[in-house]
Design an enzyme around this catalytic site. Structure first.
Site, PDB file in Angstrom:
ATOM      1  N   GLY B  46       7.072  -0.264  -2.340  1.00  0.00           N
ATOM      2  CA  GLY B  46       7.304  -0.045  -0.914  1.00  0.00           C
ATOM      3  C   GLY B  46       6.150   0.692  -0.249  1.00  0.00           C
ATOM      4  O   GLY B  46       5.714   1.731  -0.720  1.00  0.00           O
ATOM      5  N   SER B  70      15.203   8.193  -7.781  1.00  0.00           N
ATOM      6  CA  SER B  70      14.906   8.854  -6.521  1.00  0.00           C
ATOM      7  C   SER B  70      13.389   9.050  -6.473  1.00  0.00           C
ATOM      8  O   SER B  70      12.894  10.161  -6.573  1.00  0.00           O
ATOM      9  CB  SER B  70      15.635  10.194  -6.463  1.00  0.00           C
ATOM     10  OG  SER B  70      15.367  10.814  -5.229  1.00  0.00           O
ATOM     11  N   LEU B  73       9.676   6.536  -2.424  1.00  0.00           N
ATOM     12  CA  LEU B  73       8.583   5.740  -1.845  1.00  0.00           C
ATOM     13  C   LEU B  73       7.194   6.330  -2.052  1.00  0.00           C
ATOM     14  O   LEU B  73       6.365   6.325  -1.130  1.00  0.00           O
ATOM     15  CB  LEU B  73       8.827   5.501  -0.346  1.00  0.00           C
ATOM     16  CG  LEU B  73      10.003   4.576  -0.017  1.00  0.00           C
ATOM     17  CD1 LEU B  73      10.191   4.490   1.492  1.00  0.00           C
ATOM     18  CD2 LEU B  73       9.815   3.183  -0.598  1.00  0.00           C
ATOM     19  N   ASN B 126      11.835  -3.480   4.271  1.00  0.00           N
ATOM     20  CA  ASN B 126      12.824  -2.695   3.538  1.00  0.00           C
ATOM     21  C   ASN B 126      13.547  -1.780   4.518  1.00  0.00           C
ATOM     22  O   ASN B 126      13.010  -0.756   4.916  1.00  0.00           O
ATOM     23  CB  ASN B 126      12.117  -1.892   2.442  1.00  0.00           C
ATOM     24  CG  ASN B 126      13.045  -0.977   1.677  1.00  0.00           C
ATOM     25  OD1 ASN B 126      14.266  -1.068   1.817  1.00  0.00           O
ATOM     26  ND2 ASN B 126      12.481  -0.102   0.882  1.00  0.00           N
ATOM     27  N   CYS B 129      16.036   1.615   1.873  1.00  0.00           N
ATOM     28  CA  CYS B 129      15.737   2.555   0.803  1.00  0.00           C
ATOM     29  C   CYS B 129      16.686   3.751   0.876  1.00  0.00           C
ATOM     30  O   CYS B 129      16.728   4.446   1.883  1.00  0.00           O
ATOM     31  CB  CYS B 129      14.300   3.056   0.854  1.00  0.00           C
ATOM     32  SG  CYS B 129      13.958   4.172  -0.529  1.00  0.00           S
ATOM     33  N   VAL B 190      20.194  -7.396  -3.234  1.00  0.00           N
ATOM     34  CA  VAL B 190      20.318  -6.149  -2.510  1.00  0.00           C
ATOM     35  C   VAL B 190      19.336  -5.104  -3.027  1.00  0.00           C
ATOM     36  O   VAL B 190      18.783  -5.246  -4.108  1.00  0.00           O
ATOM     37  CB  VAL B 190      21.745  -5.565  -2.642  1.00  0.00           C
ATOM     38  CG1 VAL B 190      22.730  -6.400  -1.874  1.00  0.00           C
ATOM     39  CG2 VAL B 190      22.155  -5.400  -4.108  1.00  0.00           C
ATOM     40  N   GLY B 264      14.103  -6.467 -11.204  1.00  0.00           N
ATOM     41  CA  GLY B 264      13.673  -5.080 -11.036  1.00  0.00           C
ATOM     42  C   GLY B 264      13.699  -4.289 -12.320  1.00  0.00           C
ATOM     43  O   GLY B 264      12.772  -4.327 -13.130  1.00  0.00           O
ATOM     44  N   THR B 265      14.806  -3.577 -12.530  1.00  0.00           N
ATOM     45  CA  THR B 265      14.957  -2.677 -13.673  1.00  0.00           C
ATOM     46  C   THR B 265      14.553  -3.314 -15.009  1.00  0.00           C
ATOM     47  O   THR B 265      14.011  -2.627 -15.886  1.00  0.00           O
ATOM     48  CB  THR B 265      16.425  -2.189 -13.714  1.00  0.00           C
ATOM     49  OG1 THR B 265      16.697  -1.538 -12.471  1.00  0.00           O
ATOM     50  CG2 THR B 265      16.675  -1.223 -14.849  1.00  0.00           C
TER      51      THR B 265
HETATM   52  C1  LIG Z   1      12.302   2.859  -9.688  1.00  0.00           C
HETATM   53  C2  LIG Z   1      12.647   1.927  -8.559  1.00  0.00           C
HETATM   54  C3  LIG Z   1      11.879   1.921  -7.407  1.00  0.00           C
HETATM   55  C4  LIG Z   1      12.186   1.066  -6.346  1.00  0.00           C
HETATM   56  N1  LIG Z   1      11.398   1.072  -5.237  1.00  0.00           N
HETATM   57  C5  LIG Z   1      11.667   0.190  -4.223  1.00  0.00           C
HETATM   58  C6  LIG Z   1      10.825   0.110  -3.073  1.00  0.00           C
HETATM   59  O1  LIG Z   1       9.815   0.830  -2.975  1.00  0.00           O
HETATM   60  N2  LIG Z   1      11.140  -0.770  -2.087  1.00  0.00           N
HETATM   61  C7  LIG Z   1      12.252  -1.592  -2.180  1.00  0.00           C
HETATM   62  O2  LIG Z   1      12.497  -2.385  -1.279  1.00  0.00           O
HETATM   63  N3  LIG Z   1      13.048  -1.554  -3.266  1.00  0.00           N
HETATM   64  C8  LIG Z   1      12.790  -0.684  -4.281  1.00  0.00           C
HETATM   65  N4  LIG Z   1      13.594  -0.666  -5.397  1.00  0.00           N
HETATM   66  C9  LIG Z   1      14.766  -1.563  -5.456  1.00  0.00           C
HETATM   67  C10 LIG Z   1      14.475  -2.816  -6.277  1.00  0.00           C
HETATM   68  O3  LIG Z   1      13.462  -3.597  -5.681  1.00  0.00           O
HETATM   69  C11 LIG Z   1      15.752  -3.660  -6.437  1.00  0.00           C
HETATM   70  O4  LIG Z   1      16.209  -4.017  -5.162  1.00  0.00           O
HETATM   71  C12 LIG Z   1      16.850  -2.906  -7.163  1.00  0.00           C
HETATM   72  O5  LIG Z   1      16.314  -2.153  -8.221  1.00  0.00           O
HETATM   73  C13 LIG Z   1      17.945  -3.818  -7.710  1.00  0.00           C
HETATM   74  O6  LIG Z   1      17.454  -4.718  -8.683  1.00  0.00           O
HETATM   75  P1  LIG Z   1      17.555  -4.458 -10.280  1.00  0.00           P
HETATM   76  O7  LIG Z   1      18.999  -4.160 -10.568  1.00  0.00           O
HETATM   77  O8  LIG Z   1      17.047  -5.716 -10.895  1.00  0.00           O
HETATM   78  O9  LIG Z   1      16.696  -3.294 -10.569  1.00  0.00           O
HETATM   79  C14 LIG Z   1      13.303   0.196  -6.452  1.00  0.00           C
HETATM   80  C15 LIG Z   1      14.072   0.198  -7.627  1.00  0.00           C
HETATM   81  C16 LIG Z   1      13.759   1.046  -8.682  1.00  0.00           C
HETATM   82  C17 LIG Z   1      14.609   1.007  -9.911  1.00  0.00           C
END
Ligand SMILES: Cc1cc2nc3c(=O)[nH]c(=O)nc-3n(C[C@H](O)[C@H](O)[C@H](O)COP(=O)(O)O)c2cc1C
Ligand SMILES: Cc1cc2nc3c(=O)[nH]c(=O)nc-3n(C[C@H](O)[C@H](O)[C@H](O)COP(=O)(O)OP(=O)(O)OC[C@H]3O[C@@H](n4cnc5c(N)ncnc54)[C@H](O)[C@@H]3O)c2cc1C
Ligand code: FES
Lengths: 246, 300
Positions: B46, B70, B73, B126, B129, B190, B264-265
């Site tokens: 982000g 947490s 950003l 986004n 957040c 989401v 993501g994760t």
């Molecule tokens: C460590 C971490 C940092 C994230 N940073 C952002 C971000 O900067 N901008 C954003 O839109 N989503 C961010 N996300 C959300 C992910 O892009 C994603 O929407 C969310 O983790 C759900 O997908 P997952 O279950 O596959 O992780 C972040 C998620 C994690 C775990």
């Protein structure tokens, strides 16, 4: 291209003191298996726990890498149940490691389970080494370290071996040209303070890690030159660069 | 012949797998493990107008089946991103999506204007957040507020625009519809779920901000339901996100109506996760005698 997680065989997994385990794994690699201060991420499970766990290299002999770990929670509990021939998935070596290019008298100071990287460092440094190890009660690995160092200082919190108290109580910085330390954050802070601005100090930082390879920013800490990832720019930092309170 | 290509808002993805924002950095770390040009796309960490250090204290906490984060950003800011990261990203043969956050509508607008001048392929707004005090999720819960941000950004945005929805939206379908009405070319959903963890020995919340964002396998069934509902309601492509750990999860999202997905994760569990998922999808299609994703998209 680096290998991702690889499945390796466990050679041995032995309790060497209460809740402290020595784990040996057999690793094949065309590249280096790692340097002092570097670490590996472990998982011996599928998705529960979800995250892998980081552990420092304690020794490397041929293809056998040794780790020491302390049981603190779920992940280390699972690890402690593993038997020889069981599989473990590992990612590494990761992180920057210690600078081995130092001269003069080096003090290596470990507290508790901060000891593994100090052990491998003692083996790899080619200078005069004074090893300071602080334990809670049971003392381990000191026979092994003996071969590589000029002198060992030991403290235990219960006074059962060596001096009673904390290792920082007996550490005398003025005798050394360089200091390396790994252990609880308050201990490393104390070491850095004792060295003031006189002696270079290298600290190996800990932080809760998700990826271990620089992607999540979960392990970032504040340093004098901005945010740094413990898993990538660290875990080793110049002691005066980091803020121990943050 | 199996074809996993998808076209979203005029942009062609070689496969439906996009690395999710905040979980893939700016790609460099992963390039050490696999050619990231294998990816359908990559959504950047982000970005905000100015550099951010992110949050203090614990940043990651594990729960059963998920993680809470947490990070707050942490990012170098749009200008530094454009100079230091974008040339590398553009040299990779994959769709590059700039994920943009802001405290105020004006910040979103200025950020997007700066990105207009670059070769970024798409913008992902986004508005969801959960880890920043102002902006972020506060734009993502009420449809009227979200619609206002999207409208203002749409006025200046010269790139295809994805709006990333929060699971905390009061009504996810209404939220989706108003973002599309305001000019979103696609929706991604989401973001993480606002959640709480407490350290009972310290008698304090684990995170300095009290709440943090939950992601991982535990959110998948809820995220999947939201993708299902939204994709039935809107006529723009929907990108499914939440708890995707392997190719089977991707197929579920496609069957629920997603055009593409973000992983993501899972990237933290295995740096090769995306590459393995892409292979897994192809093998599945082969085995099932399916030649395009369209054949199974939205069949539920
Ligand atoms: C460590 C971490 C940092 C994230 N940073 C952002 C971000 O900067 N901008 C954003 O839109 N989503 C961010 N996300 C959300 C992910 O892009 C994603 O929407 C969310 O983790 C759900 O997908 P997952 O279950 O596959 O992780 C972040 C998620 C994690 C775990
Ligand atoms: C670079 C690095 C190298 C490490 N090397 C070693 C080593 O050689 N030997 C060793 O025993 N330990 C080492 N650790 C700490 C080790 O990773 C944690 O003890 C382990 O992850 C805990 O996992 P768990 O599932 O048993 O505990 P969990 O159930 O996850 O947590 C139990 C408690 O342990 C603490 N904890 C959890 N994760 C960490 C962490 N990453 N760092 C510190 N405390 C944590 C928390 O207080 C938590 O409440 C290292 C950590 C890092 C970051
Ligand atoms: S643990 Fe993910 S960036 Fe360090």
């Amino acid at each position: 291209m680096k290998e991702g997680y690889r499945e390796v065989d466990i050679s041995s997994n032995t309790e060497i003191a209460k809740d402290i385990f020595e784990l040996k794994v057999q690793l094949e690699s065309n590249d280096s298996l790692g340097d002092p201060g570097q670490f590996y991420m472990f998982r011996s499970w599928d998705f529960d726990p979800l995250l892998s766990r980081p552990f420092s290299i304690c020794n490397i002999e041929g293809n056998v890498v040794t780790f020491l770990y302390k049981i603190v929670g779920r992940g280390t509990n699972y690890l402690s149940k593993l038997k020889p021939k069981d599989k473990l998935k590992v990612l590494g070596p990761l992180g920057n490691g210690f600078n081995l290019n130092v001269n003069g008298k080096a003090a290596l100071i470990s507290g508790g389970i901060g000891i593994p990287p100090m052990i491998y460092l003692a083996k790899k440094l080619s200078t005069e080494i004074y090893f300071y190890a602080g334990f809670t009660n049971e003392v381990y690995y000191m026979d092994y370290v003996q071969k590589y160092v000029n002198k060992i200082y030991i403290t235990t919190e219960d006074g059962s071996t060596g001096q009673k108290g904390f290792i920082t109580d007996i550490f005398r910085p003025e005798k050394y040209d360089v200091v390396f330390t790994c252990g609880p954050s308050p201990m490393m802070k104390k070491v850095v303070e004792k060295c003031e601005n006189m002696i270079p100090v290298f600290v190996s930082m800990e932080s809760i890690m998700a990826c271990g390879m620089g992607a999540c920013l979960g392990c970032s800490i504040k340093t004098k030159s901005g945010m740094k990832r413990v898993c990538k720019e660290g875990p080793v930092f110049e002691g005066r660069e980091v803020f121990f309170d943050d | 012949m199996i074809d996993t290509k998808v076209k979203i808002a005029g942009v062609e993805f070689k496969n439906p797998v996009i690395a999710a924002s905040g979980t893939f950095g700016f790609g460099r770390e992963f390039l050490e493990y696999f050619p990231i040009s294998k990816l359908g796309g990559l959504s950047t960490k982000g970005l905000t107008l100015r550099e951010r250090e992110g949050n203090k204290g614990v940043r990651i906490h594990e729960t059963i089946g998920g993680i809470m984060n947490s990070i707050g950003l942490q990012n170098p800011g749009i200008d530094a991103f454009i100079v230091e990261e974008l040339p590398f990203l553009n040299s990779q043969d994959t769709v590059i999506i700039a994920n943009v956050s802001g405290n105020t509508i004006e910040e979103y607008v200025i950020s997007v204007e700066k990105l207009n001048q670059t070769e970024i392929d798409m913008i992902e707004l986004n508005i969801s957040c959960p880890n920043v005090k102002e902006g972020g999720i506060s734009f993502g819960t009420k449809a009227e507020i979200a619609s206002n941000v999207v409208t203002q950004v749409r006025k200046v945005c010269q790139k295809p625009l994805i709006v990333k929805l929060s699971p905390s939206a009061e009504n996810i379908v209404e939220m989706a519809e108003s973002c599309v009405e305001a000019g979103a070319d696609a929706l991604s959903l989401v973001n993480t779920f606002p959640a709480l963890a407490i350290d009972i020995s310290k008698k304090k919340a684990i995170f300095d901000n009290i709440t943090a964002g939950l992601s991982g396998p535990c959110i998948k069934p809820i995220a999947l339901r939201m993708v299902y509902e939204v994709s039935k309601a809107v006529d723009v492509p929907v990108i499914g996100i939440g708890g995707i750990m392997d190719y089977r999860d991707v197929i579920e999202y496609i069957m629920a109506g997603a055009w593409a997905v973000q992983v993501g994760t899972a990237n933290f569990i295995n740096p090769n996760a995306c590459a393995e998922i892409i292979e897994g999808i192809e093998e599945y299609l082969q085995k099932e005698g399916i030649s395009t994703l369209e054949e199974i998209r939205g069949i539920i």
